[in-house]
Design a protein around this motif. Structure first.
Motif, PDB file in Angstrom:
ATOM      1  N   GLY A 151       7.469  -4.321  -7.402  1.00 30.41           N
ATOM      2  CA  GLY A 151       7.346  -5.453  -6.824  1.00 30.41           C
ATOM      3  C   GLY A 151       7.108  -5.332  -5.228  1.00 30.41           C
ATOM      4  O   GLY A 151       6.687  -5.981  -4.486  1.00 30.41           O
ATOM      5  N   PHE A 152       8.149  -4.555  -4.880  1.00 28.02           N
ATOM      6  CA  PHE A 152       8.458  -4.582  -3.436  1.00 28.02           C
ATOM      7  C   PHE A 152       7.053  -3.808  -2.689  1.00 28.02           C
ATOM      8  O   PHE A 152       6.489  -4.086  -1.495  1.00 28.02           O
ATOM      9  CB  PHE A 152       9.655  -3.655  -2.951  1.00 28.02           C
ATOM     10  N   ILE A 153       6.676  -2.835  -3.397  1.00 25.84           N
ATOM     11  CA  ILE A 153       5.342  -2.070  -2.965  1.00 25.84           C
ATOM     12  C   ILE A 153       4.180  -3.265  -2.915  1.00 25.84           C
ATOM     13  O   ILE A 153       3.178  -3.196  -1.933  1.00 25.84           O
ATOM     14  CB  ILE A 153       4.925  -1.105  -3.905  1.00 25.84           C
ATOM     15  N   LEU A 159       1.738  -8.123   2.719  1.00 23.48           N
ATOM     16  CA  LEU A 159       2.162  -8.210   4.211  1.00 23.48           C
ATOM     17  C   LEU A 159       0.936  -7.525   5.190  1.00 23.48           C
ATOM     18  O   LEU A 159       0.630  -7.888   6.241  1.00 23.48           O
ATOM     19  CB  LEU A 159       3.360  -7.695   4.591  1.00 23.48           C
ATOM     20  N   ARG A 160       0.351  -6.515   4.652  1.00 20.48           N
ATOM     21  CA  ARG A 160      -0.450  -5.682   5.311  1.00 20.48           C
ATOM     22  C   ARG A 160      -1.977  -6.359   5.479  1.00 20.48           C
ATOM     23  O   ARG A 160      -2.429  -6.445   6.364  1.00 20.48           O
ATOM     24  CB  ARG A 160      -0.899  -4.435   4.568  1.00 20.48           C
ATOM     25  N   LYS A 165      -4.316  -5.881  11.584  1.00 20.84           N
ATOM     26  CA  LYS A 165      -4.754  -5.985  13.119  1.00 20.84           C
ATOM     27  C   LYS A 165      -3.677  -6.706  14.099  1.00 20.84           C
ATOM     28  O   LYS A 165      -4.031  -6.720  15.231  1.00 20.84           O
ATOM     29  CB  LYS A 165      -6.100  -6.687  13.405  1.00 20.84           C
ATOM     30  N   LYS A 166      -2.613  -7.333  13.517  1.00 22.07           N
ATOM     31  CA  LYS A 166      -1.543  -7.675  14.355  1.00 22.07           C
ATOM     32  C   LYS A 166      -0.396  -6.565  14.413  1.00 22.07           C
ATOM     33  O   LYS A 166       0.273  -6.845  15.570  1.00 22.07           O
ATOM     34  CB  LYS A 166      -1.129  -8.865  13.648  1.00 22.07           C
ATOM     35  N   MET A 167       0.015  -5.960  13.416  1.00 23.78           N
ATOM     36  CA  MET A 167       1.166  -5.208  13.545  1.00 23.78           C
ATOM     37  C   MET A 167       1.189  -4.078  12.341  1.00 23.78           C
ATOM     38  O   MET A 167       0.307  -4.295  11.359  1.00 23.78           O
ATOM     39  CB  MET A 167       2.492  -6.096  13.440  1.00 23.78           C
ATOM     40  N   LEU A 168       1.792  -3.262  12.467  1.00 23.71           N
ATOM     41  CA  LEU A 168       1.939  -2.012  11.368  1.00 23.71           C
ATOM     42  C   LEU A 168       2.520  -2.540  10.300  1.00 23.71           C
ATOM     43  O   LEU A 168       4.062  -2.578  10.448  1.00 23.71           O
ATOM     44  CB  LEU A 168       2.299  -0.785  12.166  1.00 23.71           C
TER      45      LEU A 168
END
Length: 238
Positions: A151-153, A159-160, A165-168
């Protein structure tokens, strides 16, 4: 002033990660289970560290601690987790719930609050989430831990997309870890030290990698395991 939040300050790998990141951040806000123990392990970095004593299985207290964080956290590392005991968890709902909460439910609820209320995205902002190879395919020996990590993966993957293009957003997938406090009864060929792991993670941050296996051998192992048909895989006893 650049600030990073780390959940899991009691982990041996935290010491090495802070060493690599020490000149990048002005403040390290760290959640630990035992402040006094953590201070002994991280003494050389204490000028930049703000400690919070936190137990992840208590969501209300954890949320109160998160609310006390500054409003300009610019990067985040989530290390905390607990492998639990699958045999006991099948017959004990409280233990089962705890394993799911500390590896998934409470994790994503707290992360979501931080990202929405305490986070400021900068040029080199990143979120680094520690998952597990156990989350890539279900096994009876770690049923609930593996399901929670799966689930966390998935959450990190979403979130990706959200922060594209905003954050890693980094998904760290370790295999067996070898630390001073935890001895793994298996071949050293497929175990990694905390120091080596931290170095790999730091280099991956610099290279902006999104999916990171701590050891390439586990990447190969899991590719093979994922190819095994379910009708065959279910017969294995591991």
């Amino acid at each position: 002033m650049s600030k990073i939040f780390i959940h899991g300050g009691s982990s041996e790998i935290t010491k090495y990660l802070i060493d690599y990141l020490y000149n990048t951040f002005d403040e390290f806000h760290i959640f630990v289970r035992n402040i006094e123990k953590a201070k002994k392990n991280l003494k050389i970095f204490e000028k930049k560290i703000i400690y919070y004593e936190n137990h992840l299985d208590d969501l209300d207290k954890s949320l109160n601690h998160v609310k006390s964080l500054p409003n300009d956290i610019s990067s985040l590392i989530w290390l905390s987790g607990d492998t639990g005991n699958s045999n006991l968890e099948f017959s004990n709902l409280e233990l089962c719930k705890k394993t799911i909460d500390v590896n998934f439910s409470n994790v994503v609820l707290l992360l979501n609050y931080i990202l929405e209320h305490k986070f400021v995205i900068k040029d080199n902002s990143f979120l680094c989430g520690f998952t597990s190879v156990a989350g890539l395919r279900g096994r009876k020996l770690n049923t609930f831990y593996g399901a929670a990590k799966a689930g966390f993966i998935s959450y990190l993957s979403s979130l990706r997309q959200k922060y594209n293009k905003k954050m890693l957003i980094m998904t760290i997938i370790p295999g067996y870890m070898r630390t001073n406090n935890h001895t793994i009864n298996t071949s050293s060929f497929i175990t990694s030290s905390a120091e080596k792991s931290a170095k790999i993670i730091f280099k991956s941050i610099k290279k902006k990698k999104e999916i990171v296996f701590i050891d390439y051998k586990w990447s190969l192992i899991m590719k093979i395991i994922l190819l095994i048909p379910e009708k065959i895989f279910k017969k294995f006893n591991f």
